[in-house]
Design a protein around this motif. Structure first.
Motif, PDB file in Angstrom:
ATOM      1  N   ILE A  21       0.679  -1.023   0.317  1.00 26.84           N
ATOM      2  CA  ILE A  21       0.180   0.354   0.264  1.00 26.84           C
ATOM      3  C   ILE A  21       0.975   0.886  -0.276  1.00 26.84           C
ATOM      4  N   PRO A  22       0.798   1.900  -0.291  1.00 22.25           N
ATOM      5  CA  PRO A  22       1.262   3.873  -0.711  1.00 22.25           C
ATOM      6  C   PRO A  22       1.274   4.026   1.096  1.00 22.25           C
ATOM      7  N   ASP A  23       3.053   4.470   0.892  1.00 23.05           N
ATOM      8  CA  ASP A  23       2.666   5.560   2.673  1.00 23.05           C
ATOM      9  C   ASP A  23       1.681   5.929   3.447  1.00 23.05           C
ATOM     10  N   ASN A  24       0.647   6.634   3.028  1.00 19.59           N
ATOM     11  CA  ASN A  24       0.166   7.290   3.286  1.00 19.59           C
ATOM     12  C   ASN A  24      -1.298   6.476   3.460  1.00 19.59           C
ATOM     13  N   GLU A  25      -1.817   5.098   3.807  1.00 18.75           N
ATOM     14  CA  GLU A  25      -2.845   5.084   3.342  1.00 18.75           C
ATOM     15  C   GLU A  25      -2.276   3.659   4.688  1.00 18.75           C
ATOM     16  N   VAL A  26      -3.465   3.337   5.186  1.00 19.49           N
ATOM     17  CA  VAL A  26      -3.432   1.980   6.527  1.00 19.49           C
ATOM     18  C   VAL A  26      -4.246   0.955   6.016  1.00 19.49           C
ATOM     19  N   LEU A  27      -4.060  -0.746   6.347  1.00 20.86           N
ATOM     20  CA  LEU A  27      -5.362  -1.235   6.675  1.00 20.86           C
ATOM     21  C   LEU A  27      -5.628  -1.730   7.504  1.00 20.86           C
ATOM     22  N   LYS A  28      -6.899  -1.727   7.861  1.00 22.12           N
ATOM     23  CA  LYS A  28      -7.416  -2.553   8.741  1.00 22.12           C
ATOM     24  C   LYS A  28      -7.283  -4.164   8.969  1.00 22.12           C
ATOM     25  N   ILE A  29      -7.158  -4.586   9.866  1.00 23.14           N
ATOM     26  CA  ILE A  29      -7.123  -5.537  10.245  1.00 23.14           C
ATOM     27  C   ILE A  29      -8.360  -6.684   9.669  1.00 23.14           C
ATOM     28  N   LYS A  30      -9.220  -6.356   9.417  1.00 24.31           N
ATOM     29  CA  LYS A  30     -10.091  -6.923   8.795  1.00 24.31           C
ATOM     30  C   LYS A  30      -9.333  -7.676   7.504  1.00 24.31           C
ATOM     31  N   GLU A  31      -8.786  -5.986   6.413  1.00 28.02           N
ATOM     32  CA  GLU A  31      -8.819  -6.479   5.562  1.00 28.02           C
ATOM     33  C   GLU A  31      -7.477  -7.415   5.380  1.00 28.02           C
ATOM     34  N   ILE A  32      -6.185  -6.944   5.484  1.00 28.98           N
ATOM     35  CA  ILE A  32      -5.016  -7.870   5.538  1.00 28.98           C
ATOM     36  C   ILE A  32      -5.203  -9.173   6.068  1.00 28.98           C
ATOM     37  N   ALA A  33      -6.140  -9.347   6.739  1.00 28.35           N
ATOM     38  CA  ALA A  33      -6.442 -10.275   7.673  1.00 28.35           C
ATOM     39  C   ALA A  33      -7.214 -11.575   5.706  1.00 28.35           C
ATOM     40  N   ALA A  34      -8.139 -10.925   5.521  1.00 30.46           N
ATOM     41  CA  ALA A  34      -8.730 -11.974   4.218  1.00 30.46           C
ATOM     42  C   ALA A  34      -7.668 -11.440   3.006  1.00 30.46           C
ATOM     43  N   ASN A  35      -6.803 -10.091   2.639  1.00 38.98           N
ATOM     44  CA  ASN A  35      -6.113 -11.001   1.644  1.00 38.98           C
ATOM     45  C   ASN A  35      -5.071 -11.505   1.895  1.00 38.98           C
ATOM     46  N   ALA A  36      -4.956 -11.619   3.187  1.00 36.19           N
ATOM     47  CA  ALA A  36      -4.077 -12.616   3.329  1.00 36.19           C
ATOM     48  C   ALA A  36      -4.528 -13.884   4.098  1.00 36.19           C
ATOM     49  N   SER A  37      -4.646 -14.245   3.660  1.00 36.76           N
ATOM     50  CA  SER A  37      -6.276 -15.475   4.578  1.00 36.76           C
ATOM     51  C   SER A  37      -5.927 -15.709   5.513  1.00 36.76           C
ATOM     52  N   ILE A  38      -5.401 -15.249   6.100  1.00 37.94           N
ATOM     53  CA  ILE A  38      -5.175 -15.255   8.204  1.00 37.94           C
ATOM     54  C   ILE A  38      -6.494 -15.018   9.080  1.00 37.94           C
ATOM     55  N   PRO A  39      -6.119 -16.074  10.188  1.00 35.68           N
ATOM     56  CA  PRO A  39      -7.074 -16.038  10.654  1.00 35.68           C
ATOM     57  C   PRO A  39      -7.273 -14.940  11.330  1.00 35.68           C
TER      58      PRO A  39
END
Length: 137
Positions: A21-39
């Motif tokens: 992601i660009p340096d000025n953006e953030v990801l929510k835990i829910k997005e990271i978990a879904a994108n990376a297939s992590i519980p």
């Protein structure tokens, strides 16, 4: 993978997501978990530990989330392993045999060198994966 827990494998996947992601953006835990297939509940614990150790920053609020505290080129696999694995680089060999101590010291040094790979290398592996997918179609 020998000596690497699911926790570290998930951490690397999460860091890869955050590195995309660009340096000025953030990801929510829910997005990271879904994108990376992590519980998600397991990911929360991992991200908190990485934040506590200075690899991540978090922004609170409705538009909050996580982002890298430093560039992936400045984070090595060894950094993550040392944070999340209990004693992978331990000096505890439990032997009085000097030859075995030399052997384990040498092996530890070689393994440590291999783990110095910067996580920015993940981009090269992603390109390789994309090329493989293109050839398969």
């Amino acid at each position: 993978m020998i000596g690497i827990s699911s926790k570290t494998i998930y951490a690397i996947a999460a860091l890869q997501e955050l590195g995309s992601i660009p340096d000025n953006e953030v990801l929510k835990i829910k997005e990271i978990a879904a994108n990376a297939s992590i519980p998600q509940n397991f990911l929360e614990q991992i991200l908190l530990e990485l934040k506590k150790q200075g690899l991540l920053m978090s922004i609170k609020g409705a538009h909050g989330g996580y982002k890298l505290a430093k560039s992936l080129k400045d984070i090595t696999l060894k950094d993550v392993v040392l944070i999340l694995e209990s004693d992978i680089f331990s000096d505890n060999y439990q032997t009085d045999n000097q030859a075995l101590k030399f052997f384990w010291d040498d092996l530890k040094q070689k393994v440590s060198t291999v783990f110095e790979i910067p996580l920015s290398e993940l981009k090269n592996y992603q390109l390789k994966a994309n090329q493989t997918l293109n050839y398969s179609i």
